[in-house]
Design a protein around this motif. Structure first.
Motif: not given
Length: 143
Positions: A2, A24, A27-29, A41-44, A46
């Protein structure tokens, strides 16, 4: 993994980056902060889907100078003209214009830049990046 501000966790370890492109890819989040406040805060994927869902006009050019950009921004009524120099010596640049109220005139902008001696090499719609997400979130926070 993250990103929290400029802190990135990879397999429970930390590193620092100011490059959202790097976040991007790695990172997973991602958590985007501004002035100590978490904006999102979220996945790239999303974050891009929520905050920058449409493809973005990107103009590639050579012979670009910031003065030409300022003049074009004013004359074309742009809200913003993001500049990403790839080579400052040749003025090779990627531009991402933002018009107010959804009024889009890429042909007028290209003509204005060309009149200032800027050679347009491409104009196309591209997928948004986390930079686009950040700028959208920053604009929303200011408004």
């Amino acid at each position: 993994a993250c990103l929290v501000g400029s802190e990135m966790c990879i397999r429970d370890s930390m590193m620092s980056t100011h490059y959202l492109e790097e976040a991007d890819l790695l990172c997973d989040r991602v958590a985007i902060l501004r002035e100590g406040q978490i904006l999102a805060c979220d996945t790239p994927a999303r974050l891009k889907q929520i905050y920058a869902p449409e493809r973005i006009l990107e103009i590639r050019a050579t012979g670009y100078r910031r003065e030409a950009g300022r003049r074009a921004k004013e004359r074309c009524g742009l809200a913003q003209l993001l500049e990403h120099f790839e080579d400052v010596t040749t003025g090779q640049v990627r531009l991402r214009p933002k018009w107010p109220d959804g009024v889009i005139d890429p042909d007028g902008l290209c003509r204005e830049l060309a009149a200032s001696g800027v050679a347009i090499t491409a104009a196309e719609r591209v997928a948004p990046t986390l930079d686009d997400v950040y700028f959208q979130l920053a604009r929303e926070q200011i408004a």
